[in-house]
Design a protein around this motif. Sequence first.
Motif, short mmCIF file in Angstrom:
data_model
loop_
_atom_site.label_atom_id
_atom_site.label_comp_id
_atom_site.label_asym_id
_atom_site.label_seq_id
_atom_site.Cartn_x
_atom_site.Cartn_y
_atom_site.Cartn_z
N UNK A 1 0.83 -1.21 0.00
CA UNK A 1 0.00 0.00 0.00
C UNK A 1 0.86 1.25 0.00
N UNK A 2 0.34 2.28 -0.69
CA UNK A 2 0.96 3.60 -0.64
C UNK A 2 0.29 4.41 0.46
N UNK A 3 1.11 4.87 1.42
CA UNK A 3 0.61 5.55 2.61
C UNK A 3 1.25 6.93 2.73
N UNK A 4 0.59 7.87 3.42
CA UNK A 4 1.25 9.14 3.72
C UNK A 4 2.42 8.91 4.66
N UNK A 5 3.60 9.44 4.30
CA UNK A 5 4.78 9.21 5.14
C UNK A 5 5.39 10.51 5.66
N UNK A 6 5.28 11.58 4.92
CA UNK A 6 5.87 12.86 5.33
C UNK A 6 4.96 14.00 4.87
N UNK A 7 4.84 15.01 5.73
CA UNK A 7 4.15 16.23 5.34
C UNK A 7 5.15 17.37 5.35
N UNK A 8 5.21 18.12 4.25
CA UNK A 8 6.12 19.25 4.11
C UNK A 8 5.31 20.53 3.91
N UNK A 9 5.57 21.50 4.78
CA UNK A 9 5.02 22.83 4.58
C UNK A 9 6.17 23.75 4.20
N UNK A 10 5.94 24.57 3.18
CA UNK A 10 7.03 25.34 2.61
C UNK A 10 6.56 26.76 2.30
N UNK A 11 7.21 27.73 2.94
CA UNK A 11 7.01 29.14 2.56
C UNK A 11 8.07 29.45 1.51
N UNK A 12 7.62 29.70 0.28
CA UNK A 12 8.54 29.86 -0.86
C UNK A 12 8.56 31.31 -1.34
N UNK A 13 9.77 31.88 -1.31
CA UNK A 13 10.01 33.18 -1.92
C UNK A 13 10.73 32.93 -3.24
N UNK A 14 10.30 33.60 -4.30
CA UNK A 14 10.83 33.20 -5.61
C UNK A 14 10.93 34.38 -6.57
N UNK A 15 11.79 34.18 -7.57
CA UNK A 15 11.94 35.17 -8.63
C UNK A 15 12.31 34.46 -9.93
N UNK A 16 12.03 35.10 -11.02
CA UNK A 16 12.43 34.61 -12.34
C UNK A 16 13.62 35.40 -12.85
N UNK A 17 14.59 34.70 -13.44
CA UNK A 17 15.64 35.33 -14.22
C UNK A 17 15.15 35.40 -15.66
N UNK A 18 15.31 36.57 -16.31
CA UNK A 18 14.66 36.84 -17.58
C UNK A 18 15.66 37.00 -18.72
N UNK A 19 15.21 36.63 -19.93
CA UNK A 19 16.03 36.88 -21.13
C UNK A 19 15.72 38.27 -21.68
N UNK A 20 16.27 38.60 -22.83
CA UNK A 20 16.12 39.94 -23.39
C UNK A 20 14.67 40.28 -23.73
N UNK A 21 13.86 39.24 -23.98
CA UNK A 21 12.45 39.48 -24.31
C UNK A 21 11.57 39.47 -23.07
#
Length: 506
Positions: free
Chosen positions: A112-132
């Motif tokens: 059986x596949x069972x819940x094994x770990x719970x992860x809570x994540x506060x994610x701060x993020x940004x994109x690196x951009x090309x010329x367009x």
Amino acid sequence: MGKRVRETERKYEADDRFEQPDLDGLPKVYGSRDLDPAELDAVYFDTEDLRLAARSITLRRRTGGDDAGWHLKLPTTEADTRTEVHAPLGRATRTVPADLAAEVAVHTRGERLLPVVRLKNHRERKHLLDAAGEPLAEIAHDHVTAQFLAAGPQGKAEAVTWTEFEVELVGGGPALLDAVEQRLAAAGLRRSDSPSKLARALGDRLVAAPVPPEPPAEIRTVGDAALAYLHEQLRAVIALDPEVRRAEPDSVHRMRVAARRARSALKTFRKELDRTATDPVGAELKWLGEVLGTARDGEVVADRLETRFAELDPAMVDEGLRRRLAAQHSTAPGQAHDAVVKIMGRSHYFRVLEAVEALLADPPYLDGAKLPAAEGLERAVRHDHRRLRRAVEAALAAGSGRDRDTALHEARKAAKRARYCAEAARPVLGAPAKKQITRMKDLQELLGEHQDSVMCRVVITRLAEDAVAAGESAFPYGALAQLELFRAREIEDRLPQAWKKADRPL
């Protein structure tokens, strides 16, 4: 099945010298864009003994962010890259979607596949951009809290926290990953030792998880070569399992070939591996090959009948023949495939895999396994070639009809065994083994064409009997059978010259 995408990313941990990294001025990066923070909540599923995590596979149900849903991540041979399979979030929180469960069934093997770990994540993020202004990569600063769910989602377990950086390619290439890594290293970050957040959360619990046996680090003896080849075939079967379940083109055939290669190797290396241990495993592999053969043979015959049908004089074609051939082509392969998938969900199939793994984990070596690899492999290739020579000579001497068909089928099996032996020898013997593989492949394909003709004629006979029972004419079926018989006789006429070209042992 769920949507499949490639994910290329690297994870980093901070040391005591950590400073917020400066990402300005990276090659081909023309700016960055801050994104809204995300609150992610993911529950990871695995077997009780963590079989998926031990194989670097993660399966989660995640809410929050812009890609909420079920995510299955599978390792690949490419650096920093995994295959990610998505499924909708749905209502069920503790039941893995059937499509994703099928993707990992070869590893979970009924557990059986069972819940094994719970992860809570506060994610701060940004994109690196090309010329367009298009995103090249996403930089995420994650603040993670993980809890091991020893007793399911409501179970009480110690929580751990950490922070990490994650760099995921969006439109950029590996060179951008390297450039970002230099900046992160200068800021005091280092590449994470854990392949995933799940692995970090599980920590020492992964040590006891069952893992598949590893192949020899190098091939020094003929025993090493035999074991390495068997490992290769087991990996192929496991990799093809989900493809077979998804009905990917040619997957059944390739899995069948891998099972046959493994069984053939157990026969070839009888002086190196104890038969009291290998014969039962070989019997299980034979069963697997037969199970897969049902679907594969149906595909071959259906395609072959369609080819012969196109060669018939249109005046011979009646509606009954057209209807029966269409039914054969549309239903037989599909029904056979469904039967294969059903069998692959049963314990017998999983026992076959476990039997091969047990043999590889504790190889039943005989004294012959100690021979230097080159010497032992040359001997094995020559032995299987002599065996093939006897089979071909017997086939050429056999009378026409069923006796010759049987003898040619035996010669085909001997050619496959000789080919697979040369494949096992190739990493050590190099070019001579490669040439032997080519010769054996050519001969095997010719003999295989003959056997396909034999199988097709058997099906034509059955269809003719069904037609007669329904009050229809058997004449067009006789014409089909005659076309196949002409093809078989043509192959038999070519065999002496083909064998003359192939009869060149090492």
